[in-house]
Structures are given as structure tokens and as C-alpha cells.
Design a protein around this motif. Structure first.
Motif, short mmCIF file in Angstrom:
data_model
loop_
_atom_site.label_atom_id
_atom_site.label_comp_id
_atom_site.label_asym_id
_atom_site.label_seq_id
_atom_site.Cartn_x
_atom_site.Cartn_y
_atom_site.Cartn_z
N VAL A 1 0.85 -1.20 0.00
CA VAL A 1 0.00 0.00 0.00
C VAL A 1 0.87 1.24 0.00
O VAL A 1 0.64 2.20 -0.77
N ASN A 2 1.89 1.25 0.85
CA ASN A 2 2.82 2.40 0.88
C ASN A 2 3.53 2.59 -0.46
O ASN A 2 3.69 3.73 -0.93
N LYS A 3 3.93 1.49 -1.06
CA LYS A 3 4.64 1.56 -2.34
C LYS A 3 3.75 2.18 -3.42
O LYS A 3 4.20 3.03 -4.21
N ALA A 4 2.47 1.78 -3.45
CA ALA A 4 1.53 2.31 -4.44
C ALA A 4 1.32 3.81 -4.23
O ALA A 4 1.27 4.58 -5.20
N ALA A 5 1.21 4.22 -2.97
CA ALA A 5 1.01 5.64 -2.67
C ALA A 5 2.24 6.45 -3.06
O ALA A 5 2.12 7.54 -3.63
N LYS A 6 3.42 5.94 -2.77
CA LYS A 6 4.66 6.66 -3.10
C LYS A 6 4.83 6.80 -4.61
O LYS A 6 5.26 7.85 -5.11
N LYS A 7 4.49 5.74 -5.32
CA LYS A 7 4.59 5.79 -6.78
C LYS A 7 3.65 6.87 -7.34
O LYS A 7 4.01 7.62 -8.25
N ALA A 8 2.44 6.95 -6.77
CA ALA A 8 1.47 7.96 -7.22
C ALA A 8 1.95 9.37 -6.89
O ALA A 8 1.72 10.30 -7.66
#
Length: 440
Positions: free
Chosen positions: A110-117
Motif C-alpha cells: 500500500v505504501n509503495k503504491a502511494a509513493k509511486k502515485a
């Protein structure tokens, strides 16, 4: 020693009774009719915020808590991710005060997806979506929600509370009737008031009460909306969806289910109230939910048929005139939904620990009210002072659970409210309940 304790308890009881009388008087004063006044006669309370009834009530409560020696349990600062455990004031505590039911807030994917966005779209979309705020992550999330519900489409709002306010307020009007459970969330009440529709409530989870209202009132109105919650956040119980669908079909009404707390929680795979009762998703007209619980974001959504969703997407004020949700939030919610589908064992673990908690509490003779033992379990104490005092004592011993006090609930229903997470352990539950049973 016994005489001193009796005197202390009596003093606390008298202070509490005095506080309740003062608060009731403040409430009654706000409902008194106001006679016409000349400009020179206008009292200070009509143009000073420190004289506002809400401010006065807060001061009464704070003064009473100080007199009773009870620390405020509100606005405690969590210093990291709040799940089964949290850190407050540098101390790790067992936490029963967060909606992180499936432990996905802070999950690496979840953190990775948010950071990518964040890297791709920034921290804000900087406009309402209809103007220039539309991003691919919005559409991906809405399609994922629609697929999860097996409906045509979904639309995401920037606020969960505003989702209900804007949707109900826009779709219904003065010629319509809204009937809701007496324990419905404030957002649905505010939306109903905004709509101008006639509003009636039925006794909590009482389908006979609802049916009588429909029988007496349906023919007097154009559109009729029934609103219930999938899982009630105060009591941890849920309504009979099969009966609700039967009533809505017979009386030709709309049915809206607020799944803020039931999405990702009820049913073997987290599909909510419809999975709990094996009801077709299309039997409910409006599915509402929030992104802030199992989806580890912030905002709300409406899912249903295309005619509903497109109408809201183009004309609902809370969507049309609000900035779109930040891309990192949309990405985090989408990633959370993917994990829910891929890891149903999280839901099973939540069910298991909830069942363990409720069984253990009952064995200790604790009053858990009407809770059906999934994620939300109250312990009824029947006294605001007792609830606040025990919450404070538990916190001192490393356990965080919030008290629910009068006037949020009737005095006899004052309680501690436990939110369970799939990451809670039986040892944590045992430790908590053992200490709680000694304090009561």
C-alpha cells in the motif's frame, strides 16, 4: 477507609449528576424560541463564540472531568501506524481505537503504491475532477470498487461524510420520504435534512417498525429511501438484509446501505453485508462506503447502476464542486482492495479474534450489548464516569480504548468501544479483558 471511599464515590456521583443537569439545561436553552430584539438588546451569546452552546457544553465537561480527576481520552497523538499496536508518548500500547481492521494501513504494498502515485501525480490533483482533476488512478479505483460489488459503476468522493450528505441531499427532495434506522450515522441525517425530504426513523434493526412506517406513509410521497448501515459502529450489530430487500421491493422504494464499517469485514471474503446474507448486489440500489477503514485511505464512494453513478458524477454538489481525492490516496485504496481479494485469510483472522474476544468477554460476565462479534465490540458500563475512569486506568497500563459517554449515548449505555484488528492476538485480548474485569 470504607467511609472515606463511600464519601468519595458519593461526591463523584453528585458531581456527575450536576454535570448532566447543566448539559441538559444548555441543550434546552438552545431550543427556546427567541423574541424580537432591538439592536441594543442583543445578548452577547448571539455574537460571541465563547458563548455558543457547544463551547459552554465543552467547558462544563472539561471542568467536570477536572473535578473528578479524569484525564481526557481524546486527541491522543499516535506517533506511527495505528493497528493492533501503536505508540503514544513514546510508549507502545495495545490499541483498540482504530479502524485498521485488516492491518492494511502501513502495509508495504500500500505504501509503495502511494509513493509511486506521489512521484507521478504529486500530492494533489489541484482541481475538481470534472474540470481538470481527473487522473487514471481515480478510474482504476472506481472500476475496482464496481467489480468488487458486481455493479455497473462507482464514484469516489473526497470525504466519507460528504458522500452521504451530498448523495442523499441531491437525489431526494421535499416531495420524498427518507426512513432510516434510529442509530444511523450523522452524515445520513445531515444529508436527509439537506434534501428537504420528510424524515422518519424506525427502531434499531426492527423490521416490523420499518414495515409499519412504510405501510402508513408510502402512498403519501413520491420517492422513498430506506437507509441502514452494514455494521453499526456503536453496537457492532447489523440488519436483516433479506427482509430489507423484501420490504423495498414490496413498497417500491430505494434501499441504501452504508458499508463504512462492513466493507472488508463481513462475509468470508469481505464483500460486506450482501455476502453475509447471500443477497445479489443489484437488490440494493445504493451501496455507500468509506476508504478510511479497510481501504486505508480517506474519502467515500457510491456504487450501483450507471444511471445513479453518472448522475452523481455530473451533478452531485459534493463531487462536482470538490477537488478530486489525491492520487496517492486513490492508489493506496486500490492496492488495499487488491490485497483484500488476494488474502482472504486477513478477514478470517479478524473473524477469529473477534469471536475470541466476544466469547471471552461473555465468560467474564461483561455486558457486550447487541454486538454480533465482528470487529466492533462494546462493553457496556452504564456510567459515563465509570467508562472515562476505566479508559484512563487502562491507558496508564498500556491499553488504549475509547469511552463513549453521555450525551453521545444515553447514560445507562455509556461504554468502552473496542475495535478489533486482524493482527490482535489472543494474549492481548486476555491481558485486556483480565485487567478490565478487575477494574469494573
Amino acid at each position: 477507609m470504607a467511609v472515606n471511599k463511600l464519601t468519595s464515590d458519593l461526591k463523584k456521583k453528585l458531581i456527575q449528576q450536576s454535570l448532566q443537569r447543566q448539559m441538559k439545561k444548555v441543550d434546552a436553552d438552545t431550543k427556546k424560541p427567541i423574541r424580537s430584539l432591538g439592536q441594543a438588546e442583543i445578548p452577547e451569546k448571539f455574537y460571541r463564540f465563547d458563548q455558543h452552546p457547544g463551547c459552554i457544553q465543552m467547558n462544563i465537561m472539561n471542568k467536570g472531568a477536572e473535578q473528578l480527576g479524569v484525564e481526557s481520552p481524546f486527541f491522543r497523538v499516535h506517533e506511527g501506524v495505528a493497528g493492533a499496536l501503536s505508540v503514544i508518548d513514546g510508549n507502545e500500547i495495545i490499541n483498540f481505537a482504530s479502524y485498521n481492521y485488516l492491518g492494511l494501513t502501513g502495509h508495504p504494498k500500500v505504501n509503495k503504491a502511494a509513493k509511486k502515485a506521489v512521484d507521478q501525480y504529486g500530492t494533489s490533483v489541484s482541481a475538481s475532477r470534472i474540470v481538470s482533476g481527473e487522473r487514471p488512478v481515480h478510474q482504476q479505483l472506481e472500476q475496482a470498487l464496481a467489480d468488487f460489488y458486481d455493479v455497473d459503476d462507482a464514484v469516489v468522493f473526497v470525504s466519507g461524510h460528504a458522500t452521504n450528505v451530498s448523495t442523499i441531499g441531491y437525489l431526494f427532495g421535499p416531495k420524498d420520504l427518507i426512513i432510516h434506522d434510529e442509530f444511523i450515522h450523522n452524515s445520513s441525517i445531515v444529508g436527509s435534512q439537506l434534501s428537504g425530504a420528510k424524515r422518519l426513523s424506525f427502531s434499531h434493526n426492527d423490521m416490523a417498525s420499518l414495515e409499519q412506517l412504510l405501510k402508513d406513509n408510502r402512498q403519501q410521497f413520491e420517492r422513498v429511501l430506506i437507509i441502514v448501515e452494514g455494521l453499526y459502529s456503536m453496537d457492532g450489530d447489523f440488519p436483516d438484509l433479506i427482509k430489507l430487500v423484501e420490504l423495498k421491493k414490496r413498497y417500491k422504494t430505494f434501499l441504501m446501505v452504508d458499508e463504512a464499517h462492513s466493507f472488508g469485514v463481513l462475509g468470508d471474503t469481505g464483500k460486506g453485508l450482501r455476502e453475509e446474507f447471500n443477497v445479489a448486489s443489484t437488490d440494493v440500489d445504493i451501496w455507500m462506503g468509506t476508504l478510511s477503514k479497510t481501504l486505508s485511505g480517506c474519502g467515500g464512494y457510491i456504487a450501483g447502476e450507471s444511471a445513479l453513478v453518472e448522475n452523481l458524477r455530473h451533478l452531485a454538489p459534493g463531487f462536482l464542486y470538490s477537488v478530486g481525492i489525491p492520487a496517492p490516496v486513490a492508489a493506496a485504496a486500490t492496492a488495499s482492495l487488491e490485497i483484500i481479494k488476494a488474502e482472504p485469510e486477513r478477514i478470517q483472522k479478524l473473524h477469529q479474534i473477534s469471536e475470541y474476544f466476544i466469547t471471552s468477554a461473555q465468560q467474564l460476565g461483561l455486558d457486550i450489548g447487541k454486538s454480533q462479534g465482528t470487529a466492533i465490540i462494546p462493553v457496556i458500563l452504564g456510567s459515563s464516569l465509570k467508562a472515562a475512569s476505566i479508559s484512563s486506568e487502562l491507558f496508564k497500563q498500556g491499553i488504549n480504548v475509547q469511552p463513549i459517554l453521555y450525551p453521545a449515548v444515553p447514560e445507562k449505555s455509556a461504554r468502552l468501544r473496542f475495535f478489533l484488528c486482524c493482527d490482535h492476538t489472543e494474549q492481548q485480548v486476555d491481558q485486556t479483558l483480565e485487567l478490565l474485569s478487575k477494574l469494573i
